[in-house]
Enzyme design. Structure first.
Site, PDB file in Angstrom:
ATOM      1  N   HIS A 101       0.837  -1.197   0.000  1.00 28.08           N
ATOM      2  CA  HIS A 101       0.000   0.000   0.000  1.00 28.08           C
ATOM      3  C   HIS A 101       0.869   1.241   0.000  1.00 28.08           C
ATOM      4  CE1 HIS A 101       0.706  -0.934   4.264  1.00 28.08           C
ATOM      5  NE2 HIS A 101       0.517   0.349   4.528  1.00 28.08           N
ATOM      6  N   HIS A 103       0.947   5.352   1.203  1.00 27.23           N
ATOM      7  CA  HIS A 103       0.377   6.394   2.061  1.00 27.23           C
ATOM      8  C   HIS A 103       0.466   7.728   1.332  1.00 27.23           C
ATOM      9  CE1 HIS A 103       0.651   4.092   5.956  1.00 27.23           C
ATOM     10  NE2 HIS A 103       1.502   3.405   5.227  1.00 27.23           N
TER      11      HIS A 103
END
Length: 117
Positions: A101, A103
């Site tokens: 992922h 940010h």
């Protein structure tokens, strides 16, 4: 392969999240423990535990995450002020959920980073 992480559960709608973007390949939602006024997580729907696990034929996923984050920053009006994108990898890199992922952090001056604790 099924993603049993909290992100996999969000993708499958087994857990609630404040989803701010979604397409066929990725999902983005507000972080539940924000580190900046804007803290959005961009997650591929393909289960990949860490950046180290990314295969050569999956490299475009990272570009799609970055492009989606930049487009979100532009849509929300903070792209010109600036923002930070970060990907953590494994324990020393600060990764706590083992699904790849990105940010997106924004909304205030973010200062320097990278100094070991």
């Amino acid at each position: 392969m099924t993603d049993t992480t909290i992100f996999g559960k969000i993708i499958r709608r087994e857990l609630p999240a404040d989803i701010v973007y979604e397409d066929d390949e990725l999902i983005a939602f507000n972080d539940i423990a924000p580190q900046a006024p804007v803290h959005v997580l961009f997650v591929p729907k393909t289960p990949i535990a860490t950046l180290n696990d990314l295969q050569p034929d999956q490299a475009a996923i990272v570009g799609k995450l970055a492009h989606a984050a930049a487009a979100y920053a532009q849509r929300k009006g903070f792209a010109e002020d600036g923002y930070r994108i970060v990907m953590n990898c494994n324990g020393h890199g600060g990764q706590t959920v083992f699904q790849l992922h990105l940010h997106l952090l924004a909304g205030a001056p973010l200062g320097r980073f990278g100094t070991p604790r």
